[in-house]
Enzyme design. Structure first.
Site, PDB file in Angstrom:
ATOM      1  N   LEU A   1      -2.176  12.052   3.513  1.00  0.00           N
ATOM      2  CA  LEU A   1      -3.324  12.886   3.157  1.00  0.00           C
ATOM      3  C   LEU A   1      -3.741  13.772   4.324  1.00  0.00           C
ATOM      4  O   LEU A   1      -4.093  14.930   4.137  1.00  0.00           O
ATOM      5  CB  LEU A   1      -4.494  11.999   2.728  1.00  0.00           C
ATOM      6  CG  LEU A   1      -4.410  11.388   1.324  1.00  0.00           C
ATOM      7  CD1 LEU A   1      -5.573  10.454   1.092  1.00  0.00           C
ATOM      8  CD2 LEU A   1      -4.385  12.467   0.262  1.00  0.00           C
ATOM      9  N   GLU A  18       1.654   8.748  -5.131  1.00  0.00           N
ATOM     10  CA  GLU A  18       1.028   7.466  -4.787  1.00  0.00           C
ATOM     11  C   GLU A  18       1.349   6.430  -5.862  1.00  0.00           C
ATOM     12  O   GLU A  18       1.142   6.669  -7.052  1.00  0.00           O
ATOM     13  CB  GLU A  18      -0.495   7.668  -4.681  1.00  0.00           C
ATOM     14  CG  GLU A  18      -1.307   6.408  -4.542  1.00  0.00           C
ATOM     15  CD  GLU A  18      -1.005   5.653  -3.268  1.00  0.00           C
ATOM     16  OE1 GLU A  18      -0.352   4.594  -3.381  1.00  0.00           O
ATOM     17  OE2 GLU A  18      -1.411   6.105  -2.192  1.00  0.00           O
ATOM     18  N   GLY A  85       4.019   2.031   4.651  1.00  0.00           N
ATOM     19  CA  GLY A  85       3.564   0.885   5.424  1.00  0.00           C
ATOM     20  C   GLY A  85       4.238   0.833   6.782  1.00  0.00           C
ATOM     21  O   GLY A  85       5.220   1.526   7.039  1.00  0.00           O
ATOM     22  N   LEU A 134      -5.092   0.864  14.385  1.00  0.00           N
ATOM     23  CA  LEU A 134      -5.901   1.993  14.840  1.00  0.00           C
ATOM     24  C   LEU A 134      -5.966   1.985  16.365  1.00  0.00           C
ATOM     25  O   LEU A 134      -6.103   0.925  16.980  1.00  0.00           O
ATOM     26  CB  LEU A 134      -7.318   1.909  14.264  1.00  0.00           C
ATOM     27  CG  LEU A 134      -7.427   1.910  12.742  1.00  0.00           C
ATOM     28  CD1 LEU A 134      -8.846   1.589  12.303  1.00  0.00           C
ATOM     29  CD2 LEU A 134      -6.983   3.256  12.181  1.00  0.00           C
ATOM     30  N   HIS A 136      -8.356   2.968  18.382  1.00  0.00           N
ATOM     31  CA  HIS A 136      -9.612   2.487  18.959  1.00  0.00           C
ATOM     32  C   HIS A 136      -9.748   0.978  18.821  1.00  0.00           C
ATOM     33  O   HIS A 136     -10.386   0.332  19.645  1.00  0.00           O
ATOM     34  CB  HIS A 136     -10.829   3.207  18.348  1.00  0.00           C
ATOM     35  CG  HIS A 136     -10.813   3.349  16.863  1.00  0.00           C
ATOM     36  ND1 HIS A 136     -10.141   4.349  16.220  1.00  0.00           N
ATOM     37  CD2 HIS A 136     -11.418   2.615  15.897  1.00  0.00           C
ATOM     38  CE1 HIS A 136     -10.333   4.248  14.917  1.00  0.00           C
ATOM     39  NE2 HIS A 136     -11.092   3.191  14.694  1.00  0.00           N
ATOM     40  N   HIS A 259     -33.012  18.798  13.864  1.00  0.00           N
ATOM     41  CA  HIS A 259     -32.893  19.705  12.723  1.00  0.00           C
ATOM     42  C   HIS A 259     -32.643  21.116  13.229  1.00  0.00           C
ATOM     43  O   HIS A 259     -33.319  21.569  14.154  1.00  0.00           O
ATOM     44  CB  HIS A 259     -34.181  19.686  11.888  1.00  0.00           C
ATOM     45  CG  HIS A 259     -34.200  20.723  10.808  1.00  0.00           C
ATOM     46  ND1 HIS A 259     -33.504  20.564   9.631  1.00  0.00           N
ATOM     47  CD2 HIS A 259     -34.810  21.938  10.735  1.00  0.00           C
ATOM     48  CE1 HIS A 259     -33.694  21.632   8.868  1.00  0.00           C
ATOM     49  NE2 HIS A 259     -34.485  22.485   9.529  1.00  0.00           N
TER      50      HIS A 259
END
Length: 273
Positions: A1, A18, A85, A134, A136, A259
């Site tokens: 993606l 998929e 995978g 991942l 991190h 803001h």
């Protein structure tokens, strides 16, 4: 993606095939459906419940035979990216020879709570051990493992590891999804706020998406936060901190946000919850 989204912005036609009933199946259902709808609206061809039976490369194209519940079809592409995978890359490390035990099914290295393997002076972290693959997550485990080597308390809170999809718009989440909360029978409240209501997002033409916050119905403790939209990858850091400190929806709602900013949508979603 992620790569498909990049190629699409470069003007390429992208098809995603998929096998599962929906893309990004680990996401909160509402967020996943929104991502699917937005990417299709941008022009990405997404085919779910579809298997790839065969792929043949020629000098100029790749011909792919696919099958969905209704029919078989053959499509031609310039490039084919295969994502089926991942497994730990341990070839050549001689783990068996030195006595480091691995899981026979997954190939993952077995560790204890301090990241120590079956060999006392060898530690393992990151993609070699269980958990999301991942960067991190691996960094946090690396720090914890070194602390363990130094005799300190080592811990990584796996409930507060953010997950990010770098599509356009971005998707980021931390904590439980609404489906997981329902499965566990936890009473909950939900609040959401669209980026179309945020002044900064409107000024920049980035109004796709929303922030969704889930909190415990009785204690108001935040259970999960899910964001789809521009800046989601950056906004999720505040959400991780909130979960790490056990914050309530009210804590976030009463935290004054600048803001106009994208992060105001997080404050508004907390108010809604």
């Amino acid at each position: 993606l992620e790569l498909g989204s990049v190629w699409m912005r470069l003007g390429a036609k992208v098809t995603v095939i998929e096998m599962l009933p929906r893309v990004a199946g680990l996401l909160d259902g509402q967020v996943g459906r929104s991502l699917d709808r937005i990417l299709r609206k941008q022009g990405m061809d997404i085919r779910v419940n579809t298997k790839v039976l065969e792929a043949k490369a020629t000098a100029r194209t790749v011909r792919v035979t696919i099958e969905d519940p209704k029919q078989k079809d053959t499509l031609s592409f310039d490039r084919l990216l295969v994502c089926v995978g991942r497994r730990p890359l341990t070839d050549g490390l001689n783990l068996e020879g030195i006595g480091v035990r691995t899981d026979e099914q997954t190939g993952l290295v077995k560790i204890d709570a301090a990241y120590r393997t079956s060999v006392a002076n060898i530690y393992a972290i990151g993609d070699l051990v269980p958990g999301p693959m991942l960067a991190h997550k691996a960094s946090a485990e690396g720090i914890a493992a070194v602390e363990a080597m130094a005799g300190q308390t080592a811990e990584v809170n796996y409930d507060t590891i953010p997950a990010i999809i770098y599509t356009a718009p971005e998707v980021a989440s931390v904590g439980l999804t609404e489906e997981e909360i329902k499965q566990r029978g936890i009473p909950y409240c939900t609040g959401s706020y669209p980026f179309s209501g945020a002044g900064r997002a409107r000024c920049m033409g980035e109004t796709d998406g929303f922030v969704k916050l889930l909190s415990h119905q009785r204690t108001d403790r935040i259970l999960g936060i899910h964001i789809i939209g521009a800046r989601a990858a950056d906004m999720i850091a505040e959400c991780v901190l909130a979960l790490e400190f056990g914050a309530s929806a009210e804590d976030l709602a009463r935290t004054i946000h600048g803001h106009p900013t994208f992060s105001e949508a997080l404050m508004e979603a907390a108010m809604g919850a």
